[in-house]
Design an enzyme around this catalytic site. Structure first.
Site, PDB file in Angstrom:
ATOM      1  CB  SER A 155      -9.612   3.467   2.455  1.00 34.98           C
ATOM      2  OG  SER A 155      -9.502   2.356   3.323  1.00 34.98           O
ATOM      3  CG  HIS A 185     -13.923   2.826   2.812  1.00 34.92           C
ATOM      4  ND1 HIS A 185     -15.047   2.408   2.135  1.00 34.92           N
ATOM      5  CD2 HIS A 185     -13.162   1.714   2.965  1.00 34.92           C
ATOM      6  CE1 HIS A 185     -14.972   1.110   1.892  1.00 34.92           C
ATOM      7  NE2 HIS A 185     -13.832   0.666   2.387  1.00 34.92           N
ATOM      8  CG  ASP A 236     -11.260  -1.012   4.669  1.00 33.87           C
ATOM      9  OD1 ASP A 236     -12.232  -1.354   3.981  1.00 33.87           O
ATOM     10  OD2 ASP A 236     -10.358  -0.249   4.257  1.00 33.87           O
ATOM     11  CG  MET A 286     -10.179  -6.013   7.304  1.00 36.93           C
ATOM     12  SD  MET A 286      -8.580  -6.074   6.470  1.00 36.93           S
ATOM     13  CE  MET A 286      -8.713  -4.645   5.386  1.00 36.93           C
ATOM     14  CG  HIS A 308     -15.700  -2.557   3.153  1.00 37.57           C
ATOM     15  ND1 HIS A 308     -14.569  -2.569   2.347  1.00 37.57           N
ATOM     16  CD2 HIS A 308     -16.372  -3.703   2.851  1.00 37.57           C
ATOM     17  CE1 HIS A 308     -14.567  -3.656   1.605  1.00 37.57           C
ATOM     18  NE2 HIS A 308     -15.639  -4.365   1.897  1.00 37.57           N
ATOM     19  CG  MET A 331     -13.952  -6.680   3.985  1.00 35.57           C
ATOM     20  SD  MET A 331     -12.407  -5.860   3.533  1.00 35.57           S
ATOM     21  CE  MET A 331     -12.541  -4.380   4.522  1.00 35.57           C
ATOM     22  CG  MET A 334     -14.704  -5.856  -2.657  1.00 35.24           C
ATOM     23  SD  MET A 334     -14.189  -4.386  -1.738  1.00 35.24           S
ATOM     24  CE  MET A 334     -12.401  -4.561  -1.710  1.00 35.24           C
ATOM     25  CG  PHE A 345      -3.663  -7.261   2.533  1.00 35.70           C
ATOM     26  CD1 PHE A 345      -2.990  -7.267   3.754  1.00 35.70           C
ATOM     27  CD2 PHE A 345      -4.212  -8.449   2.048  1.00 35.70           C
ATOM     28  CE1 PHE A 345      -2.848  -8.455   4.470  1.00 35.70           C
ATOM     29  CE2 PHE A 345      -4.071  -9.634   2.764  1.00 35.70           C
ATOM     30  CZ  PHE A 345      -3.391  -9.637   3.973  1.00 35.70           C
ATOM     31  CG  ASP A 378     -12.605  -0.570  -1.119  1.00 28.78           C
ATOM     32  OD1 ASP A 378     -11.478  -0.035  -1.137  1.00 28.78           O
ATOM     33  OD2 ASP A 378     -13.080  -1.139  -0.116  1.00 28.78           O
ATOM     34  N   GLY A 379     -10.371  -0.414  -4.031  1.00 27.85           N
ATOM     35  CA  GLY A 379      -9.178  -1.234  -4.250  1.00 27.85           C
ATOM     36  C   GLY A 379      -8.389  -0.794  -5.466  1.00 27.85           C
ATOM     37  N   GLY A 380      -7.172  -0.328  -5.216  1.00 27.84           N
ATOM     38  CA  GLY A 380      -6.278   0.044  -6.309  1.00 27.84           C
ATOM     39  C   GLY A 380      -6.714   1.280  -7.080  1.00 27.84           C
ATOM     40  N   GLY A 405      -7.262   4.511  -0.676  1.00 28.07           N
ATOM     41  CA  GLY A 405      -6.444   4.442   0.536  1.00 28.07           C
ATOM     42  C   GLY A 405      -5.027   4.877   0.271  1.00 28.07           C
TER      43      GLY A 405
HETATM   44  C1  DX5 Z   1      -9.163  -3.520   0.960  1.00 26.82           C
HETATM   45  C2  DX5 Z   1      -9.987  -2.435   1.593  1.00 26.82           C
HETATM   46  C3  DX5 Z   1      -9.790  -1.102   1.009  1.00 26.82           C
HETATM   47  C4  DX5 Z   1      -8.379  -0.577   1.096  1.00 26.82           C
HETATM   48  C5  DX5 Z   1      -8.115   0.068  -0.239  1.00 26.82           C
HETATM   49  O1  DX5 Z   1      -9.667  -4.739   1.306  1.00 26.82           O
HETATM   50  O2  DX5 Z   1     -11.369  -2.742   1.495  1.00 26.82           O
HETATM   51  O3  DX5 Z   1     -10.713  -0.147   1.509  1.00 26.82           O
HETATM   52  O4  DX5 Z   1      -8.152   0.353   2.110  1.00 26.82           O
HETATM   53  O5  DX5 Z   1      -6.800   0.466  -0.300  1.00 26.82           O
HETATM   54  P1  DX5 Z   1      -6.111   0.942  -1.643  1.00 26.82           P
HETATM   55  O6  DX5 Z   1      -6.873   2.154  -2.117  1.00 26.82           O
HETATM   56  O7  DX5 Z   1      -4.723   1.230  -1.223  1.00 26.82           O
HETATM   57  O8  DX5 Z   1      -6.223  -0.196  -2.617  1.00 26.82           O
HETATM   58 ZN    ZN Z   2     -12.809  -1.147   2.000  1.00 28.63          ZN
END
Ligand code: DX5
Ligand code: ZN
Length: 216
Positions: free
Chosen positions: A7, A32, A34, A36, A65, A67, A136, A142, A174-176, A196
């Site tokens: 990401s 990826h 993002d 926003m 992606h 958002m 998600m 973030f 996606d996320g963590g 990410g």
């Molecule tokens: C969060 C994004 C992710 C973000 C993930 O809303 O959609 O794509 O970059 O970041 P990590 O992998 O650090 O959680």
């Molecule tokens: Zn994302």
């Protein structure tokens, strides 16, 4: 087949070219991006112009992606910018079916995303329309947040439905995502890991990617 999708939110934006070159050297094929809008999520990130530049200067498959609220306003912009896949959130529009159709009509691949608080039941009827379902595993907005472990059951349930109805969509998370949470997601049936901070905040990008590759 495991796909690792870095990401770019966590890439070094002062030296993004360097990070992109590293990713190609490490045989990454998809990135990826993002998007926003400060309304759907409490943050701002990336633009159609950024996607256009990536399309002109790299050969990555561009997974966008979105958002954003009113995603229908943005589909054509990202299509023209060279996105390969456009994912929208079911929570972002009252007209989800119409917007997925709109993406399909552009000829790009179609993705649907669900926030942690949204059930699979609310999107199951849309599965025949999509190439990718994005679960998600944090509340979007973030990078660097903690994986929500309760999502593992959701991935399993999705995989069960996918097998039962013989759907071909990819299951992206996606996320963590790191080695530990990635393992859980793969075992639950995900095949695309977005990462990410794990990829970009370690000592070496190659090493981090390699660690994820070794999950299979
Ligand atoms: C969060 C994004 C992710 C973000 C993930 O809303 O959609 O794509 O970059 O970041 P990590 O992998 O650090 O959680
Ligand atoms: Zn994302």
């Amino acid at each position: 087949m495991l796909i690792i999708e870095p990401s770019l939110l966590s890439a070094n934006l002062m030296n993004v070219k360097h990070d992109l070159n590293k990713l190609s050297q490490d045989r990454i094929e998809r990135v990826h991006i993002d998007i926003m809008d400060g309304n759907f999520v409490p943050n701002l990130a990336f633009t159609p112009e950024f996607v256009k530049r990536l399309n002109e200067t790299t050969s990555f498959f561009l997974d966008c992606h979105l958002m954003v609220e009113n995603p229908e306003k943005w589909v054509d912009h990202f299509e023209k910018s060279g996105a390969d896949l456009i994912t929208i959130h079911v929570e972002s529009t009252p007209h989800i079916h119409r917007v997925l159709q709109q993406i399909k009509e552009t000829g790009k691949k179609v993705g649907i995303a669900v926030n942690p608080g949204t059930t699979l039941q609310s999107i199951a009827w849309l599965f025949p329309l999509v190439d990718q379902v994005l679960i998600m595993t944090v509340n979007p907005g973030f990078g660097g947040q903690k994986f929500i472990f309760e999502m593992v059951g959701k991935i399993k349930e999705l995989n069960k439905l996918k097998k039962h109805f013989n759907y071909k969509f990819d299951i992206e998370v996606d996320g963590g995502i790191n080695v530990k949470t990635g393992r859980l997601c793969l075992d639950a049936g995900a095949n695309i890991l977005v990462a990410g901070s794990y990829v970009f905040s370690g000592e070496s990008i190659s090493e981090q990617i390699n660690n994820l590759r070794q999950l299979v």
